[in-house]
Design a protein around this motif. Structure first.
Motif, mmCIF file in Angstrom:
data_model
loop_
_atom_site.group_PDB
_atom_site.id
_atom_site.type_symbol
_atom_site.label_atom_id
_atom_site.label_comp_id
_atom_site.label_asym_id
_atom_site.label_seq_id
_atom_site.Cartn_x
_atom_site.Cartn_y
_atom_site.Cartn_z
ATOM 1 N N ASP A 42 48.965 55.861 33.259
ATOM 2 C CA ASP A 42 49.427 55.910 34.630
ATOM 3 C C ASP A 42 48.921 55.043 35.658
ATOM 4 O OD1 ASP A 42 51.135 57.652 33.661
ATOM 5 O OD2 ASP A 42 50.306 59.532 34.658
ATOM 6 N N ALA A 43 47.386 54.727 35.323
ATOM 7 C CA ALA A 43 46.796 53.578 36.280
ATOM 8 C C ALA A 43 47.151 52.241 36.145
ATOM 9 C CB ALA A 43 45.546 54.165 36.040
ATOM 10 N N ASP A 44 47.572 51.985 35.000
ATOM 11 C CA ASP A 44 48.040 50.438 34.563
ATOM 12 C C ASP A 44 49.465 50.241 35.617
ATOM 13 O OD1 ASP A 44 45.985 50.276 32.928
ATOM 14 O OD2 ASP A 44 47.479 50.990 31.082
ATOM 15 N N SER A 45 49.431 48.940 35.714
ATOM 16 C CA SER A 45 50.424 48.469 36.504
ATOM 17 C C SER A 45 50.898 47.181 36.135
ATOM 18 C CB SER A 45 50.210 48.515 37.959
ATOM 19 O OG SER A 45 51.195 47.834 38.891
ATOM 20 N N GLY A 46 52.141 46.511 36.230
ATOM 21 C CA GLY A 46 52.485 45.438 35.940
ATOM 22 C C GLY A 46 52.552 44.466 36.962
ATOM 23 N N ALA A 47 52.243 44.773 38.379
ATOM 24 C CA ALA A 47 52.253 43.980 39.315
ATOM 25 C C ALA A 47 51.474 42.642 39.555
ATOM 26 C CB ALA A 47 51.950 44.816 40.821
ATOM 27 N N ASN A 48 50.387 42.820 38.570
ATOM 28 C CA ASN A 48 49.164 41.628 38.648
ATOM 29 C C ASN A 48 49.022 41.220 37.127
ATOM 30 O OD1 ASN A 48 48.264 41.567 41.556
ATOM 31 N ND2 ASN A 48 48.136 43.773 40.993
ATOM 32 N N ILE A 49 48.802 40.036 36.890
ATOM 33 C CA ILE A 49 48.453 39.582 35.418
ATOM 34 C C ILE A 49 47.305 38.577 35.543
ATOM 35 C CG2 ILE A 49 50.222 37.810 35.864
ATOM 36 C CD1 ILE A 49 50.703 38.074 32.812
ATOM 37 N N PHE A 50 46.379 38.744 34.683
ATOM 38 C CA PHE A 50 45.368 37.990 34.521
ATOM 39 C C PHE A 50 45.205 36.996 33.287
ATOM 40 C CE2 PHE A 50 40.803 36.551 34.249
ATOM 41 C CZ PHE A 50 40.577 36.114 35.516
ATOM 42 N N GLN A 51 45.182 35.882 33.156
ATOM 43 C CA GLN A 51 45.429 35.246 31.773
ATOM 44 C C GLN A 51 44.189 34.138 31.484
ATOM 45 O OE1 GLN A 51 49.276 33.477 31.296
ATOM 46 N NE2 GLN A 51 48.731 32.275 29.412
ATOM 47 N N SER A 52 44.019 33.975 30.588
ATOM 48 C CA SER A 52 42.989 32.657 30.139
ATOM 49 C C SER A 52 43.654 31.872 29.047
ATOM 50 C CB SER A 52 41.656 33.498 29.651
ATOM 51 O OG SER A 52 41.885 34.187 28.358
ATOM 52 N N CYS A 53 43.618 30.744 29.140
ATOM 53 C CA CYS A 53 44.184 29.868 27.931
ATOM 54 C C CYS A 53 43.164 28.444 27.951
ATOM 55 C CB CYS A 53 45.655 29.273 28.422
ATOM 56 S SG CYS A 53 45.689 28.758 30.147
ATOM 57 N N PHE A 54 43.517 27.624 27.074
ATOM 58 C CA PHE A 54 43.145 26.341 26.775
ATOM 59 C C PHE A 54 44.116 25.400 26.377
ATOM 60 C CE2 PHE A 54 43.061 27.374 22.472
ATOM 61 C CZ PHE A 54 43.322 26.351 21.542
ATOM 62 N N VAL A 55 43.631 24.023 26.596
ATOM 63 C CA VAL A 55 44.629 23.049 26.379
ATOM 64 C C VAL A 55 43.704 22.125 25.475
ATOM 65 C CG1 VAL A 55 46.014 21.021 27.331
ATOM 66 C CG2 VAL A 55 45.765 23.291 28.358
ATOM 67 N N PRO A 56 44.165 21.409 24.426
ATOM 68 C CA PRO A 56 43.622 20.344 23.834
ATOM 69 C C PRO A 56 43.820 18.918 24.368
ATOM 70 C CG PRO A 56 45.637 20.848 22.509
ATOM 71 C CD PRO A 56 45.499 21.853 23.649
#
Length: 419
Positions: free
Chosen positions: A300-314
């Motif tokens: 119940d503590a989880d929420s979809g209001a915020n998102i955090f992402q990590s990625c890379f680009v060649p």
């Protein structure tokens, strides 16, 4: 009155009958109303099954006009036959077209010259060929082709008859090769590239494919080819609040796809260049807010209001001493086209979350092994270099431990000290 006998000669396929003849035949039917008489007369005329569709449509149109005019004049004459005949004598002398069945003459029907067989064409042109030399016939054919607008055909005829004797053989061979060569189907990878480049939807691609199904592969093949662009399923971990891919598998897939695309280029490299291949990538992480949907989470503590992402680009594939020789370079380094997501989570961006993500990615980078690429029975090793440059001010402050946004995250000086 007999409608089978025309009152005067008409065009082919029809006979002209006077309106008086039609009116008398209609009155002889003995039906109570004028409407019934007209409809019965039309049905009698169309009772023949050998009329063509064009004849039936043409007669219906002409009879509709005759029916409308007859009803108007009949009402005007107070529905009295003697009055109708008295005041409509000139109109009744007019004619109406009635279809007739064209009787075919016995024997074989004549054909146009272009529809005749090769044997018939030789027989019909025998006299011309016997009385004229071939030069006259060829020149006449050239002139007629040019007059009819077929200039290319006229030029080719002149070329193959006035040039060297082998010219006609070369033309025939080239035409036979183009005629027998069937168009090859577009490779699924090429079709997928077009699909992505044009930003098509599934329906749009199917509409395009319907124009030439032999050239464009079916959409299911594109889906299979697209699956090859994803890392293996066992290397991905998806939970209710996060999704991540193993960095080693993601990098290996990227290098393998690049090596397939650059296969011809990699073959031409020298041995020392093949041993020093290196792919340079940029990476970073960031958070954002989004609309919160009515999605339930296990916690119940989880929420979809915020998102955090990590990625890379060649960015580049380089080789040689100090990586000065560029084998491949990303044409759109700022575009999401080449972006590879590593992990995203439904958490709010904070200093602790950013530092945790940076530590996690750095640990994954340190554990990377060179990617092994098979090239002409030789195994190449491609090493990886990751540079953290996809950052903003908040990420830089979190990475360097700078708590105040008014301080420089490099030297820690404030705006007052700079001034």
């Amino acid at each position: 009155m007999d409608l089978d006998r025309p009152d005067c000669q008409g065009p082919s396929g029809v006979k002209l009958v006077t309106r008086r003849n039609m009116f008398d035949r209609m009155q002889a039917l003995g039906l109570p109303s004028l409407e019934e008489k007209l409809n019965s007369l039309k049905d009698q005329i169309l009772s023949c099954d050998n009329f063509t569709e064009d004849q039936i449509e043409s007669f219906k149109a002409s009879f509709a006009r005759f029916k409308s005019q007859t009803k108007q004049r009949w009402v005007k004459a107070h529905k009295k036959e003697d009055v109708f005949l008295k005041y409509n004598q000139s109109w009744l002398e007019g004619t109406i077209e009635i279809p007739v069945v064209i009787q075919k003459r016995p024997g074989r029907p004549p054909k146009m010259f272009e529809e005749s067989s090769e044997r018939t064409k030789r027989r019909k042109t025998e006299e011309i060929r016997a009385s004229l030399a071939k030069e006259f016939i060829i020149h006449a054919a050239q002139v007629e082709l040019r007059k009819s607008g077929k200039r290319d055909a006229s030029d080719i005829l002149k070329e193959i008859t006035t040039s060297s004797p082998l010219r006609a053989t070369k033309y025939k061979k080239a035409f036979s090769e183009t005629k027998t060569k069937e168009p090859t189907q577009l490779a699924p990878l090429e079709a997928l590239s077009m699909f992505v480049e044009a930003d098509l939807t599934r329906r749009q691609y199917k509409v395009i494919r319907n124009t030439n199904k032999k050239f464009f592969p079916c959409y299911s093949l594109l889906q299979k080819e697209k699956q090859k662009c994803y890392p293996p399923t066992e290397e991905c971990n998806v939970t209710n609040s996060s999704a991540e891919s193993n960095l080693q598998a993601l990098v290996d897939l990227t290098v393998m796809r690049l090596s397939t695309y650059l296969n011809e280029v990699l073959i031409t490299l020298r041995e020392e260049e093949k041993d020093s291949l290196k792919v340079i990538c940029k990476w970073g992480c960031d958070g954002s807010q989004q609309c919160q949907f009515k999605q339930t989470f296990e916690n119940d503590a989880d929420s979809g209001a915020n998102i955090f992402q990590s990625c890379f680009v060649p960015l580049r594939l380089v080789c040689g001493k100090e990586g000065k020789n560029i084998v491949w370079e990303n044409p759109t380094p700022s575009s999401p086209r080449y972006c590879r997501p590593i992990r995203f989570r439904f958490v709010k961006e904070s200093t602790d979350v950013t530092q945790e993500e940076i530590e996690y990615i750095n640990k994954s980078i340190q554990g990377l092994q060179p990617t092994r690429v098979n090239l002409q029975e030789k195994e190449l090793l491609v090493r990886h270099v990751f540079i953290m440059t996809m950052v903003d001010g908040k990420v830089c402050n979190a990475a360097t431990g700078t708590k105040s946004t008014s301080k420089c995250y490099i030297c820690g000086a404030t705006s007052k000290e700079f001034n």
